[in-house]
Design a protein around this motif. Sequence first.
Motif, PDB file in Angstrom:
ATOM      1  N   VAL A 186       0.850  -1.196   0.000  1.00  0.00           N
ATOM      2  CA  VAL A 186       0.000   0.000   0.000  1.00  0.00           C
ATOM      3  C   VAL A 186       0.880   1.239   0.000  1.00  0.00           C
ATOM      4  O   VAL A 186       2.027   1.218   0.479  1.00  0.00           O
ATOM      5  CB  VAL A 186      -0.947   0.022   1.226  1.00  0.00           C
ATOM      6  CG1 VAL A 186      -1.936  -1.129   1.153  1.00  0.00           C
ATOM      7  CG2 VAL A 186      -0.176  -0.024   2.534  1.00  0.00           C
ATOM      8  N   LEU A 187       0.343   2.316  -0.562  1.00  0.00           N
ATOM      9  CA  LEU A 187       1.093   3.559  -0.694  1.00  0.00           C
ATOM     10  C   LEU A 187       0.376   4.689   0.025  1.00  0.00           C
ATOM     11  O   LEU A 187      -0.860   4.764   0.020  1.00  0.00           O
ATOM     12  CB  LEU A 187       1.253   3.913  -2.172  1.00  0.00           C
ATOM     13  CG  LEU A 187       2.040   2.900  -3.012  1.00  0.00           C
ATOM     14  CD1 LEU A 187       1.909   3.230  -4.480  1.00  0.00           C
ATOM     15  CD2 LEU A 187       3.499   2.885  -2.591  1.00  0.00           C
ATOM     16  N   GLY A 188       1.154   5.600   0.612  1.00  0.00           N
ATOM     17  CA  GLY A 188       0.606   6.765   1.297  1.00  0.00           C
ATOM     18  C   GLY A 188       1.133   8.044   0.697  1.00  0.00           C
ATOM     19  O   GLY A 188       1.823   8.052  -0.335  1.00  0.00           O
ATOM     20  N   PHE A 208      -8.593   5.912  -8.410  1.00  0.00           N
ATOM     21  CA  PHE A 208      -9.851   5.229  -8.115  1.00  0.00           C
ATOM     22  C   PHE A 208      -9.643   3.723  -8.024  1.00  0.00           C
ATOM     23  O   PHE A 208      -8.756   3.153  -8.659  1.00  0.00           O
ATOM     24  CB  PHE A 208     -10.888   5.502  -9.214  1.00  0.00           C
ATOM     25  CG  PHE A 208     -11.288   6.940  -9.323  1.00  0.00           C
ATOM     26  CD1 PHE A 208     -12.253   7.468  -8.486  1.00  0.00           C
ATOM     27  CD2 PHE A 208     -10.699   7.766 -10.272  1.00  0.00           C
ATOM     28  CE1 PHE A 208     -12.637   8.792  -8.587  1.00  0.00           C
ATOM     29  CE2 PHE A 208     -11.070   9.093 -10.381  1.00  0.00           C
ATOM     30  CZ  PHE A 208     -12.042   9.603  -9.537  1.00  0.00           C
ATOM     31  N   ARG A 209     -10.515   3.100  -7.226  1.00  0.00           N
ATOM     32  CA  ARG A 209     -10.614   1.645  -7.241  1.00  0.00           C
ATOM     33  C   ARG A 209     -11.515   1.216  -8.383  1.00  0.00           C
ATOM     34  O   ARG A 209     -12.090   2.033  -9.099  1.00  0.00           O
ATOM     35  CB  ARG A 209     -11.211   1.151  -5.923  1.00  0.00           C
ATOM     36  CG  ARG A 209     -10.309   1.308  -4.732  1.00  0.00           C
ATOM     37  CD  ARG A 209      -9.385   0.094  -4.534  1.00  0.00           C
ATOM     38  NE  ARG A 209      -8.086   0.511  -4.015  1.00  0.00           N
ATOM     39  CZ  ARG A 209      -7.876   0.860  -2.764  1.00  0.00           C
ATOM     40  NH1 ARG A 209      -8.852   0.803  -1.888  1.00  0.00           N
ATOM     41  NH2 ARG A 209      -6.674   1.252  -2.387  1.00  0.00           N
ATOM     42  N   TYR A 229     -13.240   6.742  -4.844  1.00  0.00           N
ATOM     43  CA  TYR A 229     -12.053   7.594  -4.850  1.00  0.00           C
ATOM     44  C   TYR A 229     -11.110   7.172  -3.718  1.00  0.00           C
ATOM     45  O   TYR A 229     -11.534   6.919  -2.597  1.00  0.00           O
ATOM     46  CB  TYR A 229     -12.512   9.044  -4.673  1.00  0.00           C
ATOM     47  CG  TYR A 229     -11.448  10.036  -4.309  1.00  0.00           C
ATOM     48  CD1 TYR A 229     -10.708  10.679  -5.295  1.00  0.00           C
ATOM     49  CD2 TYR A 229     -11.209  10.377  -2.974  1.00  0.00           C
ATOM     50  CE1 TYR A 229      -9.757  11.619  -4.968  1.00  0.00           C
ATOM     51  CE2 TYR A 229     -10.255  11.320  -2.636  1.00  0.00           C
ATOM     52  CZ  TYR A 229      -9.529  11.940  -3.629  1.00  0.00           C
ATOM     53  OH  TYR A 229      -8.595  12.865  -3.304  1.00  0.00           O
ATOM     54  N   VAL A 230      -9.804   7.103  -4.017  1.00  0.00           N
ATOM     55  CA  VAL A 230      -8.842   6.751  -2.975  1.00  0.00           C
ATOM     56  C   VAL A 230      -7.781   7.821  -2.755  1.00  0.00           C
ATOM     57  O   VAL A 230      -7.122   7.832  -1.713  1.00  0.00           O
ATOM     58  CB  VAL A 230      -8.162   5.395  -3.260  1.00  0.00           C
ATOM     59  CG1 VAL A 230      -9.180   4.277  -3.238  1.00  0.00           C
ATOM     60  CG2 VAL A 230      -7.423   5.409  -4.587  1.00  0.00           C
ATOM     61  N   GLY A 231      -7.576   8.728  -3.727  1.00  0.00           N
ATOM     62  CA  GLY A 231      -6.574   9.765  -3.505  1.00  0.00           C
ATOM     63  C   GLY A 231      -6.233  10.510  -4.782  1.00  0.00           C
ATOM     64  O   GLY A 231      -6.948  10.432  -5.785  1.00  0.00           O
ATOM     65  N   GLU A 264      -5.638   3.830   1.351  1.00  0.00           N
ATOM     66  CA  GLU A 264      -4.328   3.454   0.826  1.00  0.00           C
ATOM     67  C   GLU A 264      -4.420   3.153  -0.669  1.00  0.00           C
ATOM     68  O   GLU A 264      -5.362   2.535  -1.142  1.00  0.00           O
ATOM     69  CB  GLU A 264      -3.794   2.208   1.555  1.00  0.00           C
ATOM     70  CG  GLU A 264      -3.476   2.431   3.015  1.00  0.00           C
ATOM     71  CD  GLU A 264      -4.675   2.201   3.920  1.00  0.00           C
ATOM     72  OE1 GLU A 264      -5.782   2.039   3.371  1.00  0.00           O
ATOM     73  OE2 GLU A 264      -4.507   2.189   5.139  1.00  0.00           O
ATOM     74  N   VAL A 265      -3.419   3.622  -1.401  1.00  0.00           N
ATOM     75  CA  VAL A 265      -3.331   3.388  -2.840  1.00  0.00           C
ATOM     76  C   VAL A 265      -2.562   2.090  -3.066  1.00  0.00           C
ATOM     77  O   VAL A 265      -1.604   1.789  -2.342  1.00  0.00           O
ATOM     78  CB  VAL A 265      -2.629   4.568  -3.528  1.00  0.00           C
ATOM     79  CG1 VAL A 265      -2.454   4.305  -5.014  1.00  0.00           C
ATOM     80  CG2 VAL A 265      -3.418   5.852  -3.295  1.00  0.00           C
TER      81      VAL A 265
END
Length: 387
Positions: A186-188, A208-209, A229-231, A264-265
């Motif tokens: 996972v990425l932050g 997006f997922r 939406y995730v980031g 988390e991306v």
Amino acid sequence: MPAARPAHISVLVACLTLATTSAWAQASKLPVTPEQRRVADQVASAGVPLSELAPNAPDSHTVVAGDTLWDISKLFLKSPWRWPELWGMNRDQIRNPHLIYPGQVLLLVKGDGRARLQIGQQVGGGAAGDTLKLSPQMRISALDSSAIPSIPLHLIQAFLTDAVVFDTDELAKAPRIVASQEGRVVLGQGDLAYARGDFGGATDFRVFRTSRPLIDPTTKEVLGYEAPYVGTADLIRPGEDRKTADGKTEIVPATMQIKQVKQEVGVGDRLAPTPQRNLDRYVPHAPDHEIKGQIAALYGDALNAGQNQIVALNRGRRDGVERGHVFALWRDGQAVVDKTQDRAQAIKLPDERHGVLFVFEVYERVSYALIISVKEPVKPGDRFTQP
């Protein structure tokens, strides 16, 4: 003009002033539908019936920073979305219903069972007993950025970044994250990710997922695809296909930096360019033709929705829905048994209106609305109609 007597005035909502030529040219492009103008012209000829005013409307109101058109209208009218009637009360002074500024004093002169809007300016220090001078006002401003908004933008601003609906499942073909920095799962914020696909010249992306279909409650038609939406991420270095010394093609993905995260991306997430948004021009008005439909989905993970929550409607641009439309929410009448006769009989109680929706985002076959007011929880399948 003689000072208006407080006993003969109360206050209504809408007052606009002239701006510079450039600001006026910008404002004149804002949406005022033929139906809104028709209502305004009709009201301008006779004023608004006193029966349409809200109970306990104050005698005066000075617009302050933080006011919204909806909030002010709610002080003076039974139905706050009926802003064209306020605008139409004095067309000589109110040229454009989209520009209402802090510091303006709003007055309503009553007579013969009707009410007409006038623009006033406070004389003195604003203390009780000060008179109100009624006169046209000129506001010189290069831009209209200080005009108050129509609804509280903080209720929808995050959504406008967080949600997007695609007419087709086009995210399946969108650029995708294929690897992460140092193989992280996972990425932050601040982390690097690597992506492939057609970026179309954009550098600023939302992440997006996998999208989910929005289904019409009645026809079961797929109305669109809502993408969680995730980031956000920035493109900091484009990818390339380059030749190696032995003549083979080496694929080098683009480098992205994660800018903001809501979740988390991860690898497999999709990228879509960040669109420009105009958050200022959501003017409440009724549709100029009959539109009715159902709640297709609730935004987020809730089972039921309440006031200030967001819902997806199974009507969109193709059905004539536009930003600012107001709809009435209806609750289905309960099925009960009439036991007042010798033989019990099943009956259905009448449907009851129990809320108001305000549309702020429209796609081809689906739109999103804010629940402005509601008496009972809202669920998918609930219906809406003209207000």
